[in-house]
Motif scaffolding. Structure first.
Motif, PDB file in Angstrom:
ATOM      1  N   UNK A  64       0.841  -1.199   0.000  1.00 22.61           N
ATOM      2  CA  UNK A  64       0.000   0.000   0.000  1.00 22.61           C
ATOM      3  C   UNK A  64       0.879   1.253   0.000  1.00 22.61           C
ATOM      4  N   UNK A 118     -12.854  -4.079   9.138  1.00 21.44           N
ATOM      5  CA  UNK A 118     -12.696  -4.879   7.919  1.00 21.44           C
ATOM      6  C   UNK A 118     -12.001  -6.208   8.223  1.00 21.44           C
ATOM      7  N   UNK A 119     -11.028  -6.182   9.136  1.00 15.24           N
ATOM      8  CA  UNK A 119     -10.336  -7.425   9.464  1.00 15.24           C
ATOM      9  C   UNK A 119     -11.201  -8.355  10.327  1.00 15.24           C
ATOM     10  N   UNK A 127      -9.120   2.116   8.015  1.00 15.40           N
ATOM     11  CA  UNK A 127      -8.518   1.310   6.941  1.00 15.40           C
ATOM     12  C   UNK A 127      -7.109   0.844   7.300  1.00 15.40           C
ATOM     13  N   UNK A 128      -6.697   1.155   8.513  1.00 19.55           N
ATOM     14  CA  UNK A 128      -5.394   0.683   8.949  1.00 19.55           C
ATOM     15  C   UNK A 128      -4.256   1.652   8.670  1.00 19.55           C
ATOM     16  N   UNK A 180      -7.940   5.842   9.553  1.00 19.97           N
ATOM     17  CA  UNK A 180      -7.634   4.980  10.700  1.00 19.97           C
ATOM     18  C   UNK A 180      -8.343   3.643  10.576  1.00 19.97           C
ATOM     19  N   UNK A 204      -5.626  -5.227  14.604  1.00 21.55           N
ATOM     20  CA  UNK A 204      -4.823  -4.136  14.035  1.00 21.55           C
ATOM     21  C   UNK A 204      -4.936  -4.084  12.509  1.00 21.55           C
ATOM     22  N   UNK A 205      -4.662  -2.899  11.983  1.00 19.96           N
ATOM     23  CA  UNK A 205      -4.657  -2.750  10.520  1.00 19.96           C
ATOM     24  C   UNK A 205      -6.028  -2.604   9.913  1.00 19.96           C
ATOM     25  N   UNK A 206      -6.956  -2.029  10.648  1.00 22.26           N
ATOM     26  CA  UNK A 206      -8.317  -1.866  10.134  1.00 22.26           C
ATOM     27  C   UNK A 206      -9.251  -2.811  10.864  1.00 22.26           C
ATOM     28  N   UNK A 207      -9.780  -2.410  12.025  1.00 25.64           N
ATOM     29  CA  UNK A 207     -10.469  -3.352  12.903  1.00 25.64           C
ATOM     30  C   UNK A 207     -11.750  -3.948  12.313  1.00 25.64           C
ATOM     31  N   UNK A 243      -9.498  -1.637  18.110  1.00 24.57           N
ATOM     32  CA  UNK A 243      -8.324  -1.398  17.256  1.00 24.57           C
ATOM     33  C   UNK A 243      -7.142  -2.264  17.696  1.00 24.57           C
TER      34      UNK A 243
END
Lengths: 157, 103
Positions: A3, B88-89, A33-34, A31, B83-86, B79
């Motif tokens: 990314x 969606x993950x 989206x990570x 945030x 990690x890295x998009x709570x 979060x």
């Protein structure tokens, strides 16, 4: 996929509710989206991080062609409050939090909030007037220093 | 497209989300979590995963704010757990579609 976009720095310079929400959605979205996100509040945008004023932000009913009402009507006392409360009601239905809670969410997600030193001096605002969880008051140079990493975008609202 | 996860052949979309919620099981969840860098799913993880599946089954449009007011975790913990998009993950691990949410 590697990314490219890793950090988003959002500058918010306006106090109208639509501008503040646009910048909050951009920072919070990064945030969620990570990515990392930081917000820099300057000029009238400082109202969003002001302890009291953040609770009473308004939509502009004058000089805002998207309201589709005559300027003279938009200028009637109480019109801004009415338009704002209608807008806030619609946002609550969409699960969009009030501004102070939205900023709480951004902080909880690891986002950072900064005030602009020059604008704070101009409006004679003190650190105590602003949210207690601010990460600092920065000069423009210090702000740019925060953008000196790979994969950064600065967004001006 | 088909993908073998935890010895089971399942259909996933181009982002790796299960297209059929019925294919999901706990072993699949563990393996997707590993792919996302979460090697150990704790009780807290499972509580959130199951809550997401329940909400999704009820037709709720999920958002991070709702997870924060679920009573299970606050936003900071959410979060930290994923990690890295709570959202969606966590949704990927829970075997539900990626929420179409701007919040």
């Amino acid at each position: 996929m590697d990314k490219k976009l890793k950090r988003v720095l959002v500058i918010n310079s306006k106090a109208t509710i639509e501008s503040v929400y646009a910048s909050l959605v951009l920072a919070n979205g990064a945030l969620s989206e990570g990515m990392e996100a930081e917000m820099f509040f300057t000029f009238f945008g400082l109202e969003a991080i002001h302890k009291e004023k953040a609770k009473h932000l308004h939509v502009a009913t004058v000089g805002n062609p998207a309201m589709h009402i005559p300027t003279i009507v938009g200028a009637v006392p109480g019109m801004e409050a009415l338009a704002t409360s209608m807008m806030m009601k619609g946002m609550e239905e969409l699960d969009i939090p009030p501004v102070p809670e939205f900023l709480d969410m951004i902080k909880a997600a690891g986002g950072k909030l900064y005030g602009c030193k020059l604008a704070m001096d101009m409006f004679k605002l003190k650190k105590e007037d602003m949210r207690d969880d601010l990460d600092g008051i920065l000069t423009v140079g210090q702000f740019y220093e925060r953008a000196q990493t790979d994969g950064v975008q600065i967004i001006f609202v | 497209m088909l993908k073998t996860i935890a010895n089971k052949e399942v259909d996933v979309n181009e982002e790796g989300y299960l297209t059929n919620k019925g294919d999901w099981n706990e072993d699949i969840a563990k393996e997707i979590a590993k792919e996302l860098g979460i090697n150990d799913l704790t009780e807290k993880h499972w509580a959130v995963i199951k809550w997401l599946r329940d909400q999704d089954a009820g037709g709720t449009h999920l958002s991070i704010r709702q997870v924060g007011s679920s009573g299970l975790v606050d936003i900071k913990e959410f979060y930290a757990l994923f990690p890295g998009g709570p959202l969606k993950n966590a949704s990927k691990i829970a075997g539900i579609m990626k929420p179409m949410s701007c919040l």
